[in-house]
Motif scaffolding. Sequence first.
Motif, PDB file in Angstrom:
ATOM      1  N   VAL A  48       3.916  -6.739  12.420  1.00 11.31           N
ATOM      2  CA  VAL A  48       4.182  -6.454  11.004  1.00 11.31           C
ATOM      3  C   VAL A  48       4.171  -4.950  10.754  1.00 11.31           C
ATOM      4  O   VAL A  48       5.044  -4.409  10.053  1.00 11.31           O
ATOM      5  N   LEU A  49       3.202  -4.251  11.335  1.00  7.70           N
ATOM      6  CA  LEU A  49       3.141  -2.800  11.166  1.00  7.70           C
ATOM      7  C   LEU A  49       4.383  -2.126  11.762  1.00  7.70           C
ATOM      8  O   LEU A  49       4.937  -1.187  11.161  1.00  7.70           O
ATOM      9  N   ASN A  51       7.335  -3.482  12.125  1.00  6.27           N
ATOM     10  CA  ASN A  51       8.474  -3.793  11.258  1.00  6.27           C
ATOM     11  C   ASN A  51       8.484  -2.934  10.005  1.00  6.27           C
ATOM     12  O   ASN A  51       9.529  -2.401   9.597  1.00  6.27           O
ATOM     13  N   ARG A  52       7.331  -2.803   9.387  1.00  7.03           N
ATOM     14  CA  ARG A  52       7.241  -2.087   8.120  1.00  7.03           C
ATOM     15  C   ARG A  52       7.377  -0.573   8.283  1.00  7.03           C
ATOM     16  O   ARG A  52       7.988   0.099   7.452  1.00  7.03           O
ATOM     17  N   LEU A  53       6.798  -0.047   9.349  1.00  5.54           N
ATOM     18  CA  LEU A  53       6.775   1.409   9.521  1.00  5.54           C
ATOM     19  C   LEU A  53       7.994   1.940  10.265  1.00  5.54           C
ATOM     20  O   LEU A  53       8.470   3.048   9.971  1.00  5.54           O
ATOM     21  N   GLY A  55      10.764  -0.306  11.339  1.00  4.13           N
ATOM     22  CA  GLY A  55      11.907  -1.211  11.325  1.00  4.13           C
ATOM     23  C   GLY A  55      12.188  -1.847  12.663  1.00  4.13           C
ATOM     24  O   GLY A  55      13.340  -1.943  13.096  1.00  4.13           O
ATOM     25  N   ARG A  62       7.013 -15.036   7.108  1.00  8.94           N
ATOM     26  CA  ARG A  62       6.985 -14.289   5.840  1.00  8.94           C
ATOM     27  C   ARG A  62       5.609 -14.333   5.182  1.00  8.94           C
ATOM     28  O   ARG A  62       5.187 -13.359   4.553  1.00  8.94           O
ATOM     29  N   ASP A  65       3.428 -11.923   6.978  1.00  5.95           N
ATOM     30  CA  ASP A  65       3.853 -10.568   6.622  1.00  5.95           C
ATOM     31  C   ASP A  65       3.307 -10.169   5.250  1.00  5.95           C
ATOM     32  O   ASP A  65       2.795  -9.061   5.075  1.00  5.95           O
ATOM     33  N   TRP A  69       0.561  -7.116   4.914  1.00  6.64           N
ATOM     34  CA  TRP A  69       1.019  -5.857   4.321  1.00  6.64           C
ATOM     35  C   TRP A  69       0.640  -5.722   2.848  1.00  6.64           C
ATOM     36  O   TRP A  69       0.164  -4.673   2.420  1.00  6.64           O
ATOM     37  N   ASN A  70       0.854  -6.767   2.080  1.00  7.87           N
ATOM     38  CA  ASN A  70       0.672  -6.668   0.627  1.00  7.87           C
ATOM     39  C   ASN A  70      -0.741  -6.952   0.165  1.00  7.87           C
ATOM     40  O   ASN A  70      -1.095  -6.614  -0.963  1.00  7.87           O
ATOM     41  N   SER A  74      -3.704  -3.063   2.484  1.00  4.78           N
ATOM     42  CA  SER A  74      -3.941  -2.191   1.331  1.00  4.78           C
ATOM     43  C   SER A  74      -5.380  -2.312   0.853  1.00  4.78           C
ATOM     44  O   SER A  74      -6.018  -1.325   0.482  1.00  4.78           O
ATOM     45  N   TRP A 210      -0.707  -1.298  -3.040  1.00  5.31           N
ATOM     46  CA  TRP A 210      -0.320  -0.009  -2.475  1.00  5.31           C
ATOM     47  C   TRP A 210      -0.320   1.112  -3.509  1.00  5.31           C
ATOM     48  O   TRP A 210      -0.502   2.279  -3.152  1.00  5.31           O
TER      49      TRP A 210
END
Length: 351
Positions: A48-49, A51-53, A55, A62, A65, A69-70, A74, A210
């Motif tokens: 996940v990190l 992908n998010r940071l 790509g 999902r 994820d 992340w959300n 945070s 965030w």
Amino acid sequence: MSSAIALSSRVRPGWRWLWLAPLVLFAVLIAGTAIGETSISLETIFKVLANRLWGAGYAVDRIDDGIIWNYRLSRAIVAACCGAGLALAGLVLQALLRNPLADPFLMGISAGASTGAVAVTIAGMGAGALTLSAGAFAGAGLAFGLVLLLAQAASGGRSSQAAGAIILAGLAGSQLFNALTAFIIAKSASAEQARGIMFWLLGNLSGVRWDDVVLAVPVALGGLLICLWYRRALDAFTFGTDSAASMGIAVRQVRGILITSMALVTAVMVSMVGAIGFVGLVIPHAMRFIVGSRYTRLVPASALAGAVFLVAADILSRVLVPGQVLPIGVITSLVGAPAFALILVRGMRKR
């Protein structure tokens, strides 16, 4: 030449462990992200990190994820920032006020934040234009300003009496704003509102996102840099204001900068997560046992330990009671009160 080498050998051990600090902090943040109501594997977290940071495009569920992340990452970052900020505030106040029981909430900031939050969410002040965090921050600022005015009036501008005046003014301000909070809750709150606000008052990280990280990280780093900049002044204040003045330190100016900056750090953290006790009281004392009393070591050690402690407390708050998230202030008090009692007993025996 030999004296310079000797000085270098004395200073270097205090900084030798600092290269471990980012690794320890990273490991704690990953633990805070992995452990919770449902455990998530390290492989999923790193995917996940990536992908998010960067790509990376890994296939990740999902739901996982979103949780990572959300919600959890945070939350862990804000917990670390709050722990570091509160620990630094307690460390600075204990040095400046020369009171081992000083903590970030001594100056009425927590009580003022509580009143501001209650006034916005229950009494409807601000006509909907203020969020709970904004109301808490406004209340914290109002309380701190009132405490400073009262302390100034009580001390008459005399530096020798300023520390005692701040402590007494903080106690008076805390009682006043606690009474206002209780009055607003009793007069205007429904049972559901009262339950929600009491949960927040005990410390609640559930609502951080965030946007809060964007505010918490620079505030915590700013507080750390200010403390490091004035670390030698803090060493001097340990021996009293007269000793600090004899060393060429502008006592009133430095004290004003440090107290105001730590009050700002505390107000920002409390406005986001509520009142979390014992972090600023216990962590500085614990670090004195480990790294000594020199603020060159004590400042970074307290910031790191505060961050680790609060992330660990947040993990416990999510897993201690299955299916229920406890207020994080409950965990810090359950751990902090016995720890402080042990520190107090050991400290008294050494005298």
